[in-house]
Scaffold this motif. Structure first.
Motif, mmCIF file in Angstrom:
data_model
loop_
_atom_site.group_PDB
_atom_site.id
_atom_site.type_symbol
_atom_site.label_atom_id
_atom_site.label_comp_id
_atom_site.label_asym_id
_atom_site.label_seq_id
_atom_site.Cartn_x
_atom_site.Cartn_y
_atom_site.Cartn_z
ATOM 1 N N TYR A 117 0.804 -1.260 0.026
ATOM 2 C CA TYR A 117 0.039 0.137 0.222
ATOM 3 C C TYR A 117 0.804 1.331 0.087
ATOM 4 N N CYS A 118 1.922 1.320 0.922
ATOM 5 C CA CYS A 118 2.698 2.406 0.819
ATOM 6 C C CYS A 118 3.534 2.641 -0.235
ATOM 7 N N LEU A 119 4.080 1.620 -0.797
ATOM 8 C CA LEU A 119 4.783 1.497 -2.203
ATOM 9 C C LEU A 119 3.932 1.959 -3.260
ATOM 10 N N SER A 120 2.777 1.636 -3.340
ATOM 11 C CA SER A 120 1.971 1.787 -4.474
ATOM 12 C C SER A 120 1.600 3.333 -4.382
ATOM 13 N N GLY A 121 1.597 4.038 -3.314
ATOM 14 C CA GLY A 121 0.906 5.295 -2.933
ATOM 15 C C GLY A 121 2.413 6.261 -3.503
ATOM 16 N N LEU A 122 3.662 5.756 -3.254
ATOM 17 C CA LEU A 122 4.784 6.288 -3.321
ATOM 18 C C LEU A 122 4.995 6.292 -5.033
ATOM 19 N N LEU B 292 0.784 7.141 -18.516
ATOM 20 C CA LEU B 292 1.431 6.042 -17.617
ATOM 21 C C LEU B 292 2.853 5.643 -17.894
ATOM 22 N N ARG B 293 3.028 5.493 -19.231
ATOM 23 C CA ARG B 293 4.622 4.976 -19.486
ATOM 24 C C ARG B 293 5.638 6.084 -19.320
ATOM 25 N N ALA B 294 5.227 7.362 -19.284
ATOM 26 C CA ALA B 294 6.135 8.511 -19.257
ATOM 27 C C ALA B 294 7.021 8.505 -17.974
ATOM 28 N N LEU B 295 8.355 8.712 -17.923
ATOM 29 C CA LEU B 295 9.193 8.703 -16.862
ATOM 30 C C LEU B 295 8.970 10.271 -16.225
ATOM 31 N N PRO B 296 8.870 10.352 -14.928
ATOM 32 C CA PRO B 296 8.704 11.332 -14.161
ATOM 33 C C PRO B 296 9.982 12.189 -14.183
ATOM 34 N N SER B 297 9.876 13.598 -13.927
ATOM 35 C CA SER B 297 11.275 14.385 -13.679
ATOM 36 C C SER B 297 12.029 14.026 -12.610
ATOM 37 N N PRO B 298 13.064 14.216 -12.630
ATOM 38 C CA PRO B 298 14.088 13.884 -11.182
ATOM 39 C C PRO B 298 13.753 14.823 -10.169
ATOM 40 N N SER B 299 12.895 15.782 -10.077
ATOM 41 C CA SER B 299 12.403 16.773 -8.978
ATOM 42 C C SER B 299 11.263 15.761 -8.483
ATOM 43 N N ALA C 123 5.953 2.255 -12.330
ATOM 44 C CA ALA C 123 4.624 3.020 -12.481
ATOM 45 C C ALA C 123 3.607 2.036 -12.105
ATOM 46 N N THR C 124 2.575 2.237 -11.217
ATOM 47 C CA THR C 124 1.685 1.191 -11.129
ATOM 48 C C THR C 124 0.146 1.703 -11.518
ATOM 49 N N HIS C 125 -0.501 0.903 -12.256
ATOM 50 C CA HIS C 125 -1.803 1.433 -12.613
ATOM 51 C C HIS C 125 -2.744 1.882 -11.272
ATOM 52 N N PRO C 126 -3.407 3.017 -11.430
ATOM 53 C CA PRO C 126 -3.850 3.646 -10.222
ATOM 54 C C PRO C 126 -5.067 3.018 -9.570
ATOM 55 N N LEU C 127 -5.579 2.322 -10.629
ATOM 56 C CA LEU C 127 -7.065 1.688 -10.137
ATOM 57 C C LEU C 127 -6.780 0.198 -9.879
ATOM 58 N N CYS C 128 -5.843 -0.411 -10.592
ATOM 59 C CA CYS C 128 -5.610 -1.912 -10.397
ATOM 60 C C CYS C 128 -4.451 -2.150 -9.472
ATOM 61 N N ASN C 129 -3.551 -1.274 -9.216
ATOM 62 C CA ASN C 129 -2.459 -1.387 -8.020
ATOM 63 C C ASN C 129 -1.619 -2.587 -8.804
ATOM 64 N N VAL C 130 -1.365 -2.656 -9.918
ATOM 65 C CA VAL C 130 -0.483 -3.545 -10.553
ATOM 66 C C VAL C 130 0.651 -2.692 -11.285
ATOM 67 N N ILE D 299 2.412 -1.314 -14.619
ATOM 68 C CA ILE D 299 1.917 -1.063 -15.952
ATOM 69 C C ILE D 299 1.967 -2.210 -16.899
ATOM 70 N N ASP D 300 3.176 -2.815 -16.818
ATOM 71 C CA ASP D 300 3.497 -3.931 -17.759
ATOM 72 C C ASP D 300 2.369 -5.186 -17.625
ATOM 73 N N LYS D 301 2.484 -5.505 -16.409
ATOM 74 C CA LYS D 301 1.502 -6.553 -15.948
ATOM 75 C C LYS D 301 -0.242 -6.072 -16.489
ATOM 76 N N TYR D 302 -0.343 -4.846 -16.160
ATOM 77 C CA TYR D 302 -1.703 -4.529 -16.401
ATOM 78 C C TYR D 302 -2.218 -4.598 -18.167
ATOM 79 N N ALA D 303 -1.093 -4.283 -18.659
ATOM 80 C CA ALA D 303 -1.070 -4.222 -20.158
ATOM 81 C C ALA D 303 -1.287 -5.529 -20.506
ATOM 82 N N SER D 304 -0.639 -6.632 -20.071
ATOM 83 C CA SER D 304 -0.726 -7.993 -20.434
ATOM 84 C C SER D 304 -2.056 -8.463 -20.237
#
Length: 81
Positions: free
Chosen positions: A26-31, A42-49, A61-68, A70-75
């Motif tokens: 839960y914590c790592l998904s929120g982070l 969803l696939r774009a890398l965030p800025s270093p800041s 990156a995790t899917h915001p609704l499914c909490n997995v 992105i690659d696993k969500y796409a599969s």
């Protein structure tokens, strides 16, 4: 909610409680959501800041609704669609 890191590994939600997989996930998904919040896709890398500390701290990156991730969500989406 405040999460506390335990030196032996894992995260917990209250002092005196033991860490567990649910609260660690839960914590790592929120982070991850916070790190990618300003990304355009969803696939774009965030800025270093957007990453506290070195950029090596960037999570997948995790899917915001499914909490997995992105690659696993796409599969799964491709398989079940």
């Amino acid at each position: 909610m405040i999460f506390l890191q335990v030196l032996e590994g894992g995260l917990r939600d209250k002092p005196g409680k033991a860490p567990d997989f649910y609260h660690t996930c839960y914590c790592l998904s929120g982070l991850s959501s916070a790190q990618y919040a300003t990304s355009k896709t969803l696939r774009a890398l965030p800025s270093p800041s957007s990453v506290l500390g070195p950029y090596d701290n960037l999570l997948e990156a995790t899917h915001p609704l499914c909490n997995v991730v992105i690659d696993k969500y796409a599969s799964a989406y491709k398989y079940f669609h």
